[in-house]
Structure formats: structure tokens, C-alpha cells
Motif scaffolding. Structure first.
Motif: not given
Lengths: 453, 453
Positions: B277, B279-281, B371, B408
Motif C-alpha cells: 500500500i 499513498g499513490t500508486e 492505494t 487506511h
């Protein structure tokens, strides 16, 4: 015979459900389900730790004993129980019983090493061979293996366990992130054990534990038991009713240990004592009487009959034991317990009813009823006479009997300079004054005894 | 195929040292000795419990795997580890792996019952038969028993365990202080099992545990494994790379379970997923790439060669797998893992080097890189399609990967109504939506199913 190098006497708390007196669960203060309540045992261990005791100890057998009518029955598996207690304590040693007859070395060695790791080096293993046909029936056997066969297996089991515990050099794990090498494969090894009872390849799937190996405890006082103890035990739990017997046992076992080429200080001899403590002698006597009156003789007679290998109807309550009981040599079960009960009854000319009170109060261990001062005197006398390196304290009622011992007897022993007032070590070996064993493979691998990282 | 009666999907955290990626221990954030640190696992379980996950799970084998150079090696014995975690958590389920090939039913049934007691009903047992000659060598055998033999023994082992767990009626313990009767002997019984692999007299030396018995989990996807699962498993951990495969497996196993006369809702199917995981791809892809670059191919090739039963030199890094590998039928080891790796390599035409990244990242389980939104979408898609009752979450890095998932991904699943925001039960059975089993002896003992005191 001089005392061991540890500075103080050793005090171990032998914990059992609501106490060692078989009727303790019937007291108003007791929870009849305490033996299934992990919080109960955590509290007991915390009380013992408050007194800076060396360790807590649990007996065990992989079988349901006797009739569940009589007293709280069933027991949590001891390594599970020790782990739960380890999480609620910081310093106190943790000794569990496990059978070499009904376990296999790889799994059991791993389990004790795991307890040693999670407790930070506080694990001890009371090695037993498990008497009786009932346990045998839970493991595919019609009857128990012969006494000598069980002890031979126990000795081989220990040899395998030592090699598994030592199968990694202390410095085998490296954890070298930069090179991507976690461990040095050259510093671990198969043990390739091939013996009469076991074939075990190894290595263990754990690095060497904080203590190198758990403290090895032994509790049988038969001839086979004493031979095993002299070769392997680092502590011995024993039942001795008189000072003379205790002195003789102590001297004999220290000499046997020396004859095996071991330092006699490397084996700690700890007789059991059942203290029944009152503010006055009369109060202590009353507590004992109240407990004895709660014993239900029909259950106790059945148990005694099983131990003595007779029928319950052969044991009328107000007569002495039958004259024609077998010799210890003919017993394949718990020899030392058999002999102890028989000797106690014969020596003091006890009726069955009187014997039940003594046995039901502490399973044949020495019961001492009195004030804290008197209990401290009794402990001091045996210790000073060279009959013990310390004691296995078996409170008749728990937690109150342990609280009385910790709060009223321990301070007297501390004041007399016989017991610590603070822990000086963190491991059970340090508490007992035992060395961390050298790795068995150290000689063939000269680098293996470096200080662990 | 409709979903099970539990209201939410099931989320289990599959915990492993510093994470499922074999190179995770080399990251700056990782402790290379975390797998020997009980506090590490307690923290992980607390993170999972913060996310209201159903359970934590540990794989296990009674053998030291492969070369200790490659990655953190050795493992604490799982029932010891679960107990330590139980003491640091309140609600989360606790699932350990134990082998039916290298244990005996009495001791293991007792140990899981003990964990169930000390955890207040949170224990689960992942039943494995333990592939491979290395483990066999630790238990006196030259080679592992044949696959079918191991599964036959597992089935008999479970039958014995059920009877031991049920050998006390729920109301056998009375704790009647006034009459001095602790338990009703008529409400416990010998099981007198005599079978091909075991003879066990019983009863167990513990009352029935809070869940009646631990939740039975199964993880092999071979034909033998699926037969065992359909008869016994209440949860199945499985490795599925594609939605089609997962759908087929789910349907097949639910039908097989129904064919055994069981409610298909009484078996929960939980494919593994390795979420990476970011925050962005791009951040997630970078994390995965960083991890793959830390793999040392010489170790990974040796491991892959063992699984595929070839020599390491038969696996050049930049070629595809050899064409002449054996069929699954010819493999006596971990069949389902063998097939899965082979199918993955063939389907995607992977070179050995590419395959190592995929396998080393999560041992053949489905890796999902993206994400939190994308991971939640992937989970939702399979769940909504009827390919899973939930998932076995296998973070590539621990604790950070589990924290990312809990903080998240879980909130997104809660918001979508797919996952709980508070625990509604206290036992693992309640979390999974499974019934407490009726005592097997209930029909012959009509009083045995009274409410426990």
C-alpha cells in the motif's frame, strides 16, 4: 557438606489450584474454579514475586486423575500457563512439569526454549517419567512402560534435548542487513541423534535461548530417579518428613552428583514443606483442623488405595495399614511416593483416618503448623543443618497461605540474612546460583562461545 | 452461491516476522530479530485489534527451513506465542498452526483447549499434515509418510480431538462446596478410541473450553486437502491468483461441504492477499521495487528448486521454467503450493527472476500493489463476486504494512458496509459467525447440553 555458592536459601512456590490441602477449595475464601482461571495464577506469581521468591512451580500429568467428585479437576497445560504468567511478572522463575514418556524431544525442547525466550530466561523444566496405566492409555499403550525403561528413555530424551538446544552456536544469528545475510549456516548443525528410543536429525528451529537451556529439575526419589538426578538435575524437589531423612537424602545425592564428575553445588536440593501459618500456634492448629474436617474420607480412601495397590475395603478408617503391603521394588508406579506414605504410617503408627489427614494436607510432604517465627525456625534449622539448599513451599490454601508466607515468614528470613531482599539477577539460573551451560558443540567449533550479540 | 450468515467479510492478519516479503527484514525500519521478540507480535496483534480484525494467524512447521543465511530463521512455538498475545489483547481471535503428523492427539487437544480457556474463547487451530522429509527426520522417520496417509491420519486425529474436547459435559463441573462434590463423575467419560493411527482412552484433563472446541482451519488445496476441509474445516486459507480461480475454488469447496451434509455457511473461505500500500500508486510500486531489489537470488533459487524438485542449476535466472517438470500427482510434498507456482509461471510466461519477485513477495499468494482505495476495491470485487468470505491479509512489511491496512483500507471497507466498526462478540466463533458446536455425546446424555453454570 558445605552449602552451595548461591548466597541465600532458595524458595520456590509450588502452586496448585486453591492450595495443597485437598479440601482447600471448600473454604469460603476459595474459588472452586480457580485452577482454570489464568488470572488466579498470575496473582499468585505476583505475590511470590513480591516476596522475591526464586520461582513458581506446577506439577502435571497428561491424564485426568481419579474422581472429579473429590476436588477441582483438570489442569491447564503447563507451558501455556507459564507463558501467561511470564506476561504478568518480571523476574520470578517459571518451572513446569512435562513427561519424557509421553512427549517427543523435538516439540518439547522447542516449547521450553520458547518459554525461555518469551520470559527472558526464566524457564525451568521438571522432568518426569509419568507413573500409572491411566496416562499410558491416552497414548496408545495398554500399560505404562517399566520403571527402568521410562528412566532410560528420560536420560536419552535429555541428551537429545541438550543437543537441540545447543544446535545453534550463540553467535549463529547475524542479522546483517547490509550484506543480506541473516545467519551463519556454518554455525548451526544437525544433531543426527540415533539412539534406542529416538532418532532426531535437528537442528532445532530456534536459536539458543537466554539461559542456554531451561533449568533441569527432577522430583522422583526412587533409585532410578536419584541416578537421573545425579547426572542431569540442577534442582531436585523432594519429600522428606524428618531431619534425619532429609540429611541422609541431601548427603547421598550430593555425593552421587560428585561421583558423576559434577560440582555438588550445581544441584540444588529443595524439600517440600507445607506451612500452615497462624498469628498464634492455636490459630494455625485451628486452620489445619478446619481443613481436615472438610476432607471427604470416601474419596481419600479410594486415592490411598490406588497408591498402595490395594482395594478401598482393605483400608478401614480406624485401623492401621495392612501388614502385607508390597515392597517398593515390586511397584512400577510412583515408587518414592509409595515408600514415603508407607514409612510415615508405620513410623507414627497412624490409622488410615490419621494418615488421610497428613497425606490430604500435602500429599506426603512435611506439614509444619505454627506461627511465622516457628515456620522460619523450621526452615532455618534444616538449612543450617545442611539438609536443604532451600525449600519448595506448598501452601495448604492459596492465595492466603502464600500471602502469609511472603508477608510474615520471608521478612524473618531476610532479617536473619538467609534470603534476598532484592533480586540480583534476571534469569532463573541467576536466582538459583547456576552457571549458564557451555554449548556442547563448543569444543569442535572454537568460535561458538563468543559473547552473543 | 449466497454469502455466509456473518454480516461482514472476515479479515485475518497472517503475521510473519518482519513481513511476508522475504527481504522485508533488510529494510531500515525492520528489526532482524523481531520474530524472536514476543513484544513485536503483541504490538502487531494490538494493531490488528485496533482495526477490529477477526484474528491473527501464524504458519508453522516443526523444522528449521532452508538456509538461515536467507532470512530470519526459527520460530517461537505457536501455542506459546498465542498465549503471550492473548495476555496483551482482549477480543481478537488467535489461530496457530500445528501438525497432525508430528503431534499426538491428547497433548495437542489439551494445548488448544488451554489456549481457548486462557484467551476466553479466541483459539483457532490451522490443521496441517506437514510436507517434507526434513520435518520427518526430527521425529524418527527417514521420509514423510505418503500424502494420502498423512491426510488419513489428520482425519482420525480430528475425530479423537473432538471426542476429547467433548469428553466432559458442559455441566460436569459443579463446584458444590457445601456437599464437598466438585464435579459429577457421571457427566465425564472415557472416549475409548481405537483406530488405525491412534488408541486414546480419555477423558481429557480439562472441562469443555469456552468455544466447545477451537475453530478448525485448513490450508491445503490439494484433493486430499479439499476433502479434509469439506468434512472438518470452519475456515480455509487458500492461495488464489485470479478471480476465476478463486470463484472456481469457492464454488467447488462450498458444494463439497454441502455434499458432506454440512451447511455451506459453516465453512469460511479466505484467500490470501499481499497488499503493498502506498499513498499513490507510484509510491506503492516503488515500495515493491525496493523490496524486490533486496532479494538475494542465490537463496531464492535454491528454495524454488526445492519446491519444484529440480537442481538450482536447472533454473537459470533469465530463462523460463524447464518444460519437463513433474505433474502434481507425482509430488508427495506441498502439492497445492507446487501447482500454484507452476501455474503462475506458465500463465504469465515468467522468467525465473520474475517468478522469484512474485513468490518472494508473498509465497505465491496474490500480491496487490496500490492505494488504499485500490486495495479496498480489489477486496470488494472478489467478495461481491462470491469468490471469498473474507481475506487472509499478508502484509509485505510488518508492522508498517499492517498499520497501513488497518488505518487506511479498513475504514473504507467499514464505510462501504462490508466490515464491522466494533466487535459484537467475544469469541473467534462469534467473529466468524460460526455456531458453538453441540457436544458429540449430547444425544446419549440428554442432560449434557444444559447451559453451563
Amino acid at each position: 557438606m558445605t552449602h552451595s555458592t548461591q548466597k541465600h536459601l532458595i524458595l520456590n512456590a509450588f502452586l496448585m489450584s486453591t492450595g495443597h490441602h485437598e479440601a482447600s477449595w471448600r473454604l469460603p475464601e476459595s474459588d472452586p474454579f480457580a485452577h482454570l482461571d489464568v488470572a488466579h495464577f498470575q496473582r499468585l506469581a505476583q505475590i511470590a514475586e513480591r516476596g522475591r521468591l526464586d520461582s513458581v512451580f506446577f506439577a502435571d500429568s497428561p491424564v485426568l486423575w481419579g474422581d472429579i467428585g473429590r476436588r477441582p479437576s483438570g489442569a491447564l497445560e503447563p507451558t501455556v500457563l507459564l507463558t501467561a504468567i511470564a506476561m504478568a511478572t518480571q523476574r520470578i522463575g517459571l518451572v513446569a512439569t512435562a513427561s519424557t514418556t509421553y512427549n517427543d524431544p523435538f516439540n518439547l525442547a522447542r516449547r521450553f526454549a520458547s518459554v525461555d525466550v518469551v520470559s527472558g530466561g526464566r524457564a525451568g523444566w521438571n522432568v518426569v517419567t509419568t507413573a500409572g496405566p491411566d496416562a499410558a492409555g491416552n497414548f496408545g499403550l495398554d500399560d505404562q512402560p517399566a520403571h527402568s525403561e521410562r528412566y532410560e528413555r528420560a536420560a536419552e530424551f535429555l541428551e537429545v534435548a541438550y543437543r537441540l538446544w545447543d544446535s545453534w552456536d550463540d553467535d549463529a544469528p547475524l542479522g546483517d542487513k547490509a550484506s543480506g545475510v541473516w545467519g551463519d549456516q556454518a554455525r548451526i548443525r544437525a544433531i543426527d541423534h540415533v539412539g534406542r528410543h529416538f532418532r532426531v536429525r535437528g537442528p532445532l528451529n530456534l536459536p539458543r535461548s537466554p539461559q542456554g537451556r531451561p533449568v533441569i529439575v527432577q522430583a522422583g526419589s526412587s533409585e532410578d530417579g536419584k541416578i537421573l538426578a545425579s547426572r542431569h538435575a540442577e534442582a531436585v524437589f523432594t519429600a522428606q518428613q524428618t531431619l534425619d531423612d532429609a540429611l541422609a537424602f541431601y548427603r547421598d545425592l550430593k555425593l552421587r552428583t560428585a561421583a558423576m564428575g559434577r560440582d555438588p553445588d550445581s544441584i540444588k536440593i529443595l524439600p517440600g514443606i507445607v506451612p500452615v501459618i497462624g498469628g498464634t500456634e492455636e490459630e494455625a492448629q485451628r486452620l489445619e483442623r478446619d481443613l481436615d474436617e472438610l476432607i471427604r474420607p470416601e474419596y481419600a480412601v479410594a486415592q490411598l488405595a490406588r497408591t498402595l495397590k490395594v482395594r478401598p475395603e482393605d483400608l478401614p478408617l480406624d485401623a492401621q495399614l495392612p501388614a502385607d503391603l508390597p515392597d517398593e521394588d515390586e511397584i512400577e508406579g510412583a515408587k518414592s511416593r509409595y515408600t514415603l506414605i508407607l514409612a510415615l504410617a508405620r513410623r507414627e503408627h497412624l490409622t488410615v483416618r490419621e494418615l488421610l489427614g497428613r497425606v490430604g494436607g500435602g500429599r506426603g510432604h512435611r506439614t509444619f503448623i505454627g506461627t511465622p517465627e516457628q515456620v522460619a525456625d523450621a526452615i532455618t534449622e534444616w538449612y543450617a543443618a545442611g539438609a536443604a539448599d532451600g525449600f519448595n513451599i506448598m501452601p495448604a490454601v492459596l492465595p492466603s497461605g502464600l500471602e502469609a508466607f511472603v508477608d510474615h515468614v520471608v521478612p524473618l528470613l531476610v532479617r536473619r540474612g538467609l534470603f534476598r531482599d532484592e533480586y540480583t539477577g534476571t534469569t532463573l539460573r541467576e536466582h538459583y546460583g547456576l552457571e549458564r551451560p557451555t554449548n556442547l558443540y563448543a569444543t569442535t567449533h572454537p568460535t561458538s562461545e563468543r559473547t552473543p550479540a
